[in-house]
Structure formats: structure tokens, C-alpha cells
Design a protein around this motif. Structure first.
Motif, PDB file in Angstrom:
ATOM      1  N   ASN B 157     104.526  68.448  26.425  1.00 57.50           N
ATOM      2  CA  ASN B 157     105.669  69.086  25.782  1.00 57.50           C
ATOM      3  C   ASN B 157     105.297  70.175  24.796  1.00 57.50           C
ATOM      4  O   ASN B 157     105.787  70.224  23.692  1.00 57.50           O
ATOM      5  CB  ASN B 157     106.530  68.034  25.078  1.00 57.50           C
ATOM      6  CG  ASN B 157     107.181  67.117  26.091  1.00 57.50           C
ATOM      7  OD1 ASN B 157     107.590  67.574  27.155  1.00 57.50           O
ATOM      8  ND2 ASN B 157     107.237  65.831  25.773  1.00 57.50           N
ATOM      9  N   ALA B 158     104.409  71.057  25.165  1.00 59.13           N
ATOM     10  CA  ALA B 158     104.096  72.178  24.283  1.00 59.13           C
ATOM     11  C   ALA B 158     104.911  73.376  24.744  1.00 59.13           C
ATOM     12  O   ALA B 158     104.826  73.762  25.902  1.00 59.13           O
ATOM     13  CB  ALA B 158     102.608  72.491  24.317  1.00 59.13           C
ATOM     14  N   THR B 159     105.706  73.966  23.867  1.00 61.79           N
ATOM     15  CA  THR B 159     106.606  75.044  24.289  1.00 61.79           C
ATOM     16  C   THR B 159     105.838  76.253  24.784  1.00 61.79           C
ATOM     17  O   THR B 159     106.162  76.813  25.824  1.00 61.79           O
ATOM     18  CB  THR B 159     107.523  75.496  23.142  1.00 61.79           C
ATOM     19  OG1 THR B 159     107.116  74.810  21.966  1.00 61.79           O
ATOM     20  CG2 THR B 159     108.974  75.239  23.461  1.00 61.79           C
ATOM     21  N   ASP B 160     104.821  76.669  24.029  1.00 67.85           N
ATOM     22  CA  ASP B 160     104.129  77.884  24.460  1.00 67.85           C
ATOM     23  C   ASP B 160     103.348  77.647  25.744  1.00 67.85           C
ATOM     24  O   ASP B 160     103.129  78.562  26.525  1.00 67.85           O
ATOM     25  CB  ASP B 160     103.225  78.449  23.349  1.00 67.85           C
ATOM     26  CG  ASP B 160     102.457  77.369  22.629  1.00 67.85           C
ATOM     27  OD1 ASP B 160     102.737  76.187  22.874  1.00 67.85           O
ATOM     28  OD2 ASP B 160     101.565  77.713  21.829  1.00 67.85           O
ATOM     29  N   SER B 162     104.415  75.962  28.290  1.00 66.09           N
ATOM     30  CA  SER B 162     105.331  76.036  29.439  1.00 66.09           C
ATOM     31  C   SER B 162     105.518  77.479  29.915  1.00 66.09           C
ATOM     32  O   SER B 162     106.023  77.712  31.001  1.00 66.09           O
ATOM     33  CB  SER B 162     106.683  75.432  29.083  1.00 66.09           C
ATOM     34  OG  SER B 162     107.328  76.250  28.122  1.00 66.09           O
ATOM     35  N   TYR B 163     105.082  78.437  29.082  1.00 66.17           N
ATOM     36  CA  TYR B 163     105.185  79.839  29.479  1.00 66.17           C
ATOM     37  C   TYR B 163     104.401  80.109  30.766  1.00 66.17           C
ATOM     38  O   TYR B 163     104.839  80.861  31.630  1.00 66.17           O
ATOM     39  CB  TYR B 163     104.658  80.730  28.350  1.00 66.17           C
ATOM     40  CG  TYR B 163     104.796  82.206  28.654  1.00 66.17           C
ATOM     41  CD1 TYR B 163     105.992  82.875  28.430  1.00 66.17           C
ATOM     42  CD2 TYR B 163     103.717  82.915  29.189  1.00 66.17           C
ATOM     43  CE1 TYR B 163     106.128  84.210  28.726  1.00 66.17           C
ATOM     44  CE2 TYR B 163     103.843  84.253  29.485  1.00 66.17           C
ATOM     45  CZ  TYR B 163     105.060  84.897  29.248  1.00 66.17           C
ATOM     46  OH  TYR B 163     105.182  86.217  29.552  1.00 66.17           O
ATOM     47  N   SER B 240     102.331  72.915  33.992  1.00 63.02           N
ATOM     48  CA  SER B 240     103.187  73.660  33.085  1.00 63.02           C
ATOM     49  C   SER B 240     104.594  73.816  33.659  1.00 63.02           C
ATOM     50  O   SER B 240     105.590  73.700  32.939  1.00 63.02           O
ATOM     51  CB  SER B 240     102.559  75.027  32.807  1.00 63.02           C
ATOM     52  OG  SER B 240     103.502  75.909  32.253  1.00 63.02           O
ATOM     53  N   GLY B 243     106.215  70.455  33.452  1.00 56.70           N
ATOM     54  CA  GLY B 243     106.295  69.881  32.117  1.00 56.70           C
ATOM     55  C   GLY B 243     105.660  68.506  32.047  1.00 56.70           C
ATOM     56  O   GLY B 243     105.916  67.729  31.146  1.00 56.70           O
TER      57      GLY B 243
END
Lengths: 502, 326
Positions: B157-160, B162-163, B240, B243
Motif C-alpha cells: 500500500n505505498a501510494t507512490d 502504485s505509480y 504495483s 496493489g
């Protein structure tokens, strides 16, 4: 009445005539040589005879009856058998099975059909006896036989039906001299049994020894039809090449330079024992021996391609050298041309250009990229300089003829700075015209200061080309011959059975 | 009578014999299925849909891009999809322990390279058959991934992070861009650099190459390492996108990777092929999947279609090679 009569044979491929009004007649029990430079139409004629190609015009008669030969099966039914250049046998089957493979005898036991093994063995025994090889056990696996004996099995298989005409395409190309002798005896036996033989070969000596008549094709036409006993080598060569033949081999060197390569105590378990020799700059050293002598290992051992080979010491151009890998050898300034071009020499799917620049690709690098323009320029230069016949630098190498492929294999090493070139069987499978060009090229290279090692099982070639020859037997040097020594001297040294050689 | 029929026959033959014929056939085929799906479904030819095909196929494309030179050089890596699964697991487990996600990703790439190196050494040094060696490591790696995770999917769950899987550049999905960049890089290396030339030489005839002083084993070893790294990169992209790192998410795609390489015209016997063929094949397989789904064709039938396309393409290629040989 003649056994085989081909009359007025015409054949054209895409409008280009390859055979024009060819007459070819073979008598019963006659051995006839079919000669011609590459492209003369030999193989086309033979393929028409064996039903592979359809002729455009002409007739084929066997024993006086005109036969319709449109497929290979027709040819076999007419008693015509073709032995291709490469031996094709089933190594995992017995001699008897190989001979009867196309027509296995069957008997019924309790209503179940099975192979009549006894009849099959008897058949094989009879045929082998006819061919003078009664000593071969029909139960032996063919894979355990030597190449010439496999050839005998193949001939026996061809005879298993009603064979009247046997076509042999370069039957000795893969055989050593002693093995070829066995084959010649078999051909004698065939002759005695009334089988006619069409013999295709590049080796004139063989042709003169074996055949009754010589038919020469040139540019698709019959250029000569000679009784072998009444014609000279020169006349035949003249008919083949259509011009006065100058010497096949170039002049020998008179100015040998400083020692270049020195090898002391080259050994490989089971193959080579304590072989020592030197090669000077500007010298062509021949390495000659029969099959089993170990010569086929000498070149590659020095080149680092035999991992089991060891040397006591070696040096090249004054620097200590130890054979380890081909890569290291190339870096030390050694080039190598293998005997088996298709298997070990060419990268068939790549172009002439990519094949030529392969060993010294680093010289054609501009930044990170290969400079294809420079490659093309150099390739064009060598195509012109060596007269390599191809459509251009981009043609795939596998489409070239043997002689032209060999020129590519040689020119590769000219692009770098090598000081020693090792050649294995440099003219195997190369037609006569290209052979002379290749010999000249080799001599030119040595005259330019290269040391050249020619490993060859062809006594004529070694005697004609080398300035000095070492002769091997059972992995040991048994004679060192000067450049003036004849082919028969080399052969005598190589084949002596008692150790009385110099 | 024969000549009138022979003329067009000759033309087809000459066209087939061109070296670019393989890629051209694929291009025509790709255009045809694009056209077909456009006519059959109003949802097919939209920017969003086409972009999503590319994005969804990216991780497979990455593996196939690296697999192409490897197969051309006479190698084979069946473990590549298992490496992708392992890479996701490595990222997930490391980041769960508080390690920076990018460092974790780097570690996954290193693990992939190390596995590739192991494969390469098994084949080039120990002399094992590539098929068997990488079948073995595939099983080992898949097993290890399952052991490490207990067979459970690991959340990421790392937002960056998932880029990588879901981000866009000017509307174009990042994975698609990444795939295209990687393909261009591979094309450049294979077509323009000395190393690329050696790939073809080594695959075309290893014995001859060795005698020309080309370091055959080193070329192959390098390509196994590259395949491992590419597998890991594909796994990172997949993780990624999802997720999460599922230990068995990538494994089922191995056949698609191999199918794409073969469909793209690369010879399993080595020496022949190009990455453009592979790229087209990846797009074709992705488009088929997508289009058939849009048309509500059951996924069971999609499986049948994919196999048929593969056989058809390989069959056509055989015909082409036969023409070239003549």
C-alpha cells in the motif's frame, strides 16, 4: 547393348539452360567417371537420372528399354541407385537390418507376421560376401563400424534390390586414404558382378585408377569422352576448365623468416603424444597423417579448442603462449579455419558481411554501435580481392558454393592482425577451379609474412603446398619431410606399420 | 498454361522470402483484428481501451522482450514468470518490515538477476539442458515464494509505488511507456551493438562462434541475467498494478510469454528473430484477449482462439522459411 543410355538430355531452370543435348552412355559392368567443375551440370544430370528432376527433353534407356523416369521410385524400379555424398545409415540398427530396411523379409508364426531375422541375416551375408566383406558380422550395430564400412553397408543396401546402375557422388570425400582403398576394392567387386558405376569425384588420381572411361561436362555440355587408359591428366583438366591449366599449386617459398610459433610436447590422452614443431613466418607447415593418426587434433589443440590437450611449453612471436581457449588464441594472433565448414565454420543464417567481420567485430565499432558502412566497405573489398561469387555483402552465407564459403572463412582473419593461421582440410568439398585460387591465396598470405599450418589428410595437397611437412602416426611425429618430398613419400611415411621411419 | 498461374505464385513467394516478411505478416494480422473488433464492438477503439491493453500486457511484454534475445542466442528461461512472482513477494515482505519501497524494489531486481545468473551458470557451466534447468528453478522459485508468504497474497500500500503500475504520462499508462522504452533499448542493443551481433552469431552456430573467439558462454550467461532482471521488473509492475504481491500471480503467464516470442517469429532453435515481432505478438495476444472479452466470448473460448492463432502463425512462418531456403 549398353546398360544405360541417356540421349539428348536438355534441362533449363527458369529459362537458363543447365544441360544441353547431353548424351551419356554406360556399359554393363563399366565404371565411368563423371567430371566437371562446380556448376557444369553433373549433379543436375544425376538428379534427372534418379528421378529428382524432370528433364525437358531426351530419353533414358536401361538395358535397351526406354524407361519413364519421373520420380525417385521410377528410378529405383529401373535399377538405378544413388549413393549421396554423406553416408546415411541407421547407426542403432544392425548391418542386416540396415541392408533390408526397405524390404524386410516377413514370415508368419502362429498367424502373426514378424521379421524373418534368419533370412535377413543370410541376405546380408550374401551381399557382404559379394562385396568382399564376408568378415563383417550382420548382427553388428552399424554405429560401431568405421566410416568406410558404413559405406559398404550402404552399397549393400543399394544392391539389395535389382541394382543395375550405381551412382556414387564423391564417395571418398569423408574417407581417409586407407579407408578409400577398401571402397575401391568394393567397386572392383561391383564391376565383376556386372553392376555399372557412375563415379563422381574431385580426386583425379582416384578417377584414373578406378574408371574405364571419363566423361567431362562443361557448362552443361559434354566437353570430352575419354578412355581412361589413353588420356592424360592435363587433357582431362583442360576439358574440365576449358583453358590451359597452369600448375594447381603455387611456387614454394624460398625465403623463410624468423621462427614464429614453437610448440614443445603437445599431448592429449589417447590422441597425441609429445608432438613438437616450429613454424616460421612466411612458411607453410603441412601436418599430414591418415585417419587415426591424430592430425585432426593438432590444429585445434594449438588453438585452444581441445580442452584435454597440454603442452610442455609453447611460444608465439617470442611471447610465451599456452593454449587455453579459442578466444585467447585469437588475442595471441592466431586464426583458425575448421574442416567442417557447415558445422564449425559458418554462421549460416548470417550474411557474408556478418560472417567476415565476426572475429574482429571490435574493429568496426564506432562508439557503442557497429559501423555497418565500414563493414560493408571492407566486405566489398574482400569480395572483389578474392573473387568471392555472391550477390553482395548481404547474401546469406549458406547460399554460397563451398569454394566461396571457404574464401569467406579465410578472409575473416585478414581483417585483424594475426601472425599465424591454422587451416584444417582447406579444400575439402571445394571444386578444382576454386581450389587453385585458395592455394594461391594461402601462399600469398604466407608470402606476406604469416606463418601457416595446413592440417590435411590429402597427401597431394600437402606435397603440393607445404614448405615442410610433419607426418604423424598414432599421435606421434614419425617423419619431417622437406617441401620437395612427393605425395607418395608422405603417404609412405604415414602408412608404415613398423617404426623404421626417420 | 502453367505460366499464368506461376506469375502471382512467384510474387507471393518473393514477398514471403523477404527478411521483413515475418514482421509484415504480423502487422497485417494485427491490423485485421483491430479492424474486426472495431466493427464488432463500439467500446473497442477508444483511447482508454487501447491504452489499457498496453498497460495490461506490459509485464508480459517485459519478460518477452528479454526472452527474445535469450532464445535467439540458443537459451531458454522457463523460470522468468516464477521470478516475477518472487520479485513481488520480495518487495512486499521487505516493505512490510519498514524498508523503503524503492530499496525493496531494487533488492527484487538484484534477486531476479541473481536467479538469472544461477540459471545461466547451470546451463553454461554445469552443461544442463536449458529446458530442464529452468524448469527445475521455476519449480524451486515458485515453491520458495509460496513458503515465504504461506501462499497468501501480500498487500502493498505505498501510494507512490502504485505509480509504476497505474500512473500515466500525458494520459499514456506508465507501464506501457516502460515496455516501449525497454523494447526500443533491446532493439538497439540487438540490431546495432557488437553484443547484439554476437547474440545472433552464438545462436546461429555456437561451435563456429567459439572458434571465432566469440565468448559464447559469457554472451548466454549475460542474457540469462538480463532475463532474470526483466522477470523481476515485470513482477514489480504487476505487483504495483494489483496493489498486492500474489506469489502465484505471474506463473500462469509463462505460456503467454513463450507464445508471444514464438508468434513473433523467433526460432526456438536460435539464430533468428527480432524484438519487433515479439512486441507485435504481445499486442496481438493482448488485443485478442481484450476484444473477445468485450464481445462477451467466454474465457474458455479465448484459450482456444489463442492456441489457434499461435499454430496459424507458426505454420505461416514455416512456409516463409521454406520459401527463403529455396
Amino acid at each position: 547393348m549398353s546398360r544405360l543410355e541417356m540421349r539428348g538430355i536438355d534441362k533449363a531452370f527458369a529459362g537458363v539452360p543447365v544441360l544441353r543435348n547431353v548424351d551419356f552412355v554406360v556399359g554393363t559392368g563399366e565404371v565411368v567417371a563423371l567430371l566437371g567443375a562446380n556448376g557444369a551440370g553433373k549433379s543436375t544430370l544425376v538428379k534427372i537420372l534418379s528421378g529428382v528432376y524432370a528433364r525437358d527433353a531426351g530419353t533414358i534407356a536401361v538395358d535397351g528399354t526406354v524407361r519413364r523416369i519421373a520420380t525417385p521410385a521410377d528410378a529405383i524400379a529401373a535399377g538405378i541407385r544413388l549413393l549421396p555424398q554423406e553416408v546415411s545409415v541407421y547407426p542403432e540398427l544392425s548391418i542386416a537390418e540396415n541392408i533390408s530396411i526397405a524390404n524386410l523379409p516377413v514370415h508368419r508364426r502362429f498367424g502373426i507376421a514378424s521379421t524373418d531375422r534368419r533370412l535377413m541375416r543370410r541376405r546380408a551375408q550374401e551381399l557382404l560376401t559379394t562385396l568382399g566383406h564376408a568378415d563383417l558380422d550382420p548382427n553388428r550395430l552399424v554405429g560401431s563400424l568405421g566410416l568406410s564400412q558404413q559405406r559398404v553397408v550402404e552399397i549393400a543396401r543399394a544392391l539389395a534390390g535389382e541394382a543395375r546402375v550405381l551412382v556414387m557422388d564423391e564417395p571418398t570425400a569423408a574417407l581417409a586414404e586407407a579407408e578409400a582403398e577398401q571402397l575401391f576394392a568394393v567397386i572392383e567387386a561391383l564391376r565383376r558382378n556386372g553392376v555399372s558405376v557412375i563415379y563422381i569425384s574431385h580426386y583425379l588420381d582416384e578417377v584414373f585408377r578406378l574408371t574405364d572411361r571419363i566423361v567431362v561436362l562443361r557448362d552443361g555440355e559434354v566437353a570430352g569422352n575419354f578412355v581412361t587408359a589413353a588420356v592424360s591428366h592435363e587433357t582431362v583438366l583442360h576439358a574440365m576448365l576449358g583453358r590451359v591449366v597452369d600448375e594447381l599449386y603455387p611456387e614454394k617459398s624460398t625465403r623463410i623468416g624468423a621462427p614464429l610459433l614453437s610448440v614443445v610436447g603437445l599431448s592429449q590422452p589417447g590422441c597425441l603424444r609429445n608432438v613438437s614443431f616450429e613454424v616460421a613466418a612466411g612458411e607453410i607447415l603441412g601436418v599430414f597423417g591418415l585417419v587415426g593418426s591424430g592430425i585432426e587434433r593438432v590444429g585445434r589443440a594449438v588453438f585452444g579448442a581441445e580442452s584435454a590437450a597440454r603442452v610442455t611449453s609453447a611460444s608465439i612471436a617470442g611471447q610465451p603462449y599456452r593454449p587455453s581457449t579459442p578466444r585467447a588464441a585469437v588475442r595471441a594472433g592466431i586464426g583458425f579455419v575448421a574442416a567442417e565448414r557447415k558445422r564449425e565454420g559458418l554462421i549460416g543464417m548470417l550474411s557474408v558481411r556478418e560472417n567476415i567481420t565476426a572475429p574482429f567485430l571490435g574493429r568496426f565499432v564506432n562508439g557503442w554501435q557497429v559501423d555497418t558502412q565500414a563493414e560493408t566497405r571492407d566486405t566489398r573489398h574482400w569480395i572483389a580481392a578474392l573473387g568471392i561469387r555472391c550477390t553482395g555483402p548481404e547474401q546469406e552465407i549458406r547460399l554460397l558454393s563451398g569454394g566461396n564459403q571457404q574464401k569467406v572463412c579465410l578472409s575473416r582473419w585478414m581483417l585483424g592482425s594475426i601472425s599465424l593461421l591454422i587451416l584444417e582440410e582447406p579444400t575439402r568439398g571445394v571444386d578444382l577451379g576454386a581450389r587453385r585460387e585458395i592455394y594461391r591465396l594461402i601462399r600469398q598470405l604466407s608470402a606476406d609474412g604469416l606463418g601457416v599450418v595446413v592440417v590435411s589428410s590429402d597427401a597431394e595437397e600437402v606435397a603440393g603446398l607445404a614448405d615442410r611437412t610433419i607426418v604423424l602416426r598414432h599421435g606421434e611425429i614419425v617423419a619431417v619431410l622437406p617441401g620437395s618430398a612427393s605425395a607418395s613419400a608422405a603417404l609412405a611415411a604415414a602408412s608404415q606399420t613398423t617404426g623404421s621411419a626417420a | 498454361m502453367a505460366s499464368s498461374a506461376a506469375a502471382p505464385n512467384r510474387l507471393v513467394r518473393d514477398l514471403f522470402a523477404k527478411s521483413w516478411a515475418g514482421v509484415a505478416i504480423l502487422l497485417v494480422f494485427y491490423a485485421l483484428i483491430m479492424l474486426g473488433f472495431t466493427l464488432l464492438s463500439p467500446y473497442f477503439l477508444t483511447f482508454g481501451n487501447i491504452a489499457s491493453i498496453g498497460a495490461n500486457m506490459a509485464f508480459i511484454g517485459l519478460m518477452a522482450a528479454a526472452g527474445t534475445p535469450l532464445i535467439i542466442a540458443g537459451g531458454l528461461d522457463l523460470s522468468v514468470a516464477a521470478v516475477a512472482g518472487m520479485a513481488g513477494v520480495v518487495v512486499a515482505l521487505l516493505s512490510a518490515r519498514g524498508i523503503n519501497i524503492w530499496i525493496a524494489s531494487l533488492a527484487a531486481l538484484v534477486v531476479g538477476g541473481a536467479i538469472g545468473c544461477g540459471n545461466g551458470l547451470l546451463v553454461t557451466r554445469a552443461g544442463l539442458n536449458a529446458f530442464i534447468a529452468t524448469l527445475g528453478t521455476m519449480s524451486i522459485i515458485t515453491g520458495c515464494s509460496l513458503v515465504l508468504t504461506g501462499g497468501l497474497s501480500q498487500p502493498l500500500n505505498a501510494t507512490d509505488f502504485s505509480y509504476i503500475g497505474s500512473g500515466t504520462v500525458l494520459g499514456v499508462p506508465f507501464p506501457l511507456l516502460l515496455m516501449v522504452v525497454v523494447f526500443v533499448l533491446f532493439w538497439w542493443v540487438m540490431a546495432r551493438t557488437p553484443f547484439g551481433r554476437r547474440i545472433y552469431a552464438v545462436g546461429g552456430n555456437p561451435d563456429a562462434s567459439r572458434l571465432l573467439g566469440i565468448p559464447v558462454e559469457r554472451v548466454q550467461l549475460t542474457l540469462y541475467i538480463v532475463s532474470g532482471v526483466a522477470g523481476a521488473l515485470g513482477g514489480i509492475v504487476l505487483a504495483s498494478m494489483l496493489g498486492a504481491a500474489a506469489p502465484d500471480a505471474a506463473g500462469q503467464n509463462l505460456l503467454t510469454v513463450v507464445a508471444a516470442i514464438i508468434l513473433g517469429g523467433t526460432s526456438l532453435f536460435g539464430g533468428r528473430g527480432s524484438v519487433w515481432g515479439t512486441l507485435l505478438a504481445v499486442l496481438i495476444l493482448g488485443t485478442l484477449n481484450n476484444g473477445l472479452t468485450l464481445l462477451n466470448v467466454s474465457s474458455f473460448w479465448q484459450e482456444v482462439t489463442r492456441g489457434s492463432v499461435l499454430l496459424l502463425a507458426v505454420g505461416l512462418d514455416q512456409v516463409r522459411v521454406r520459401f527463403q531456403t529455396r
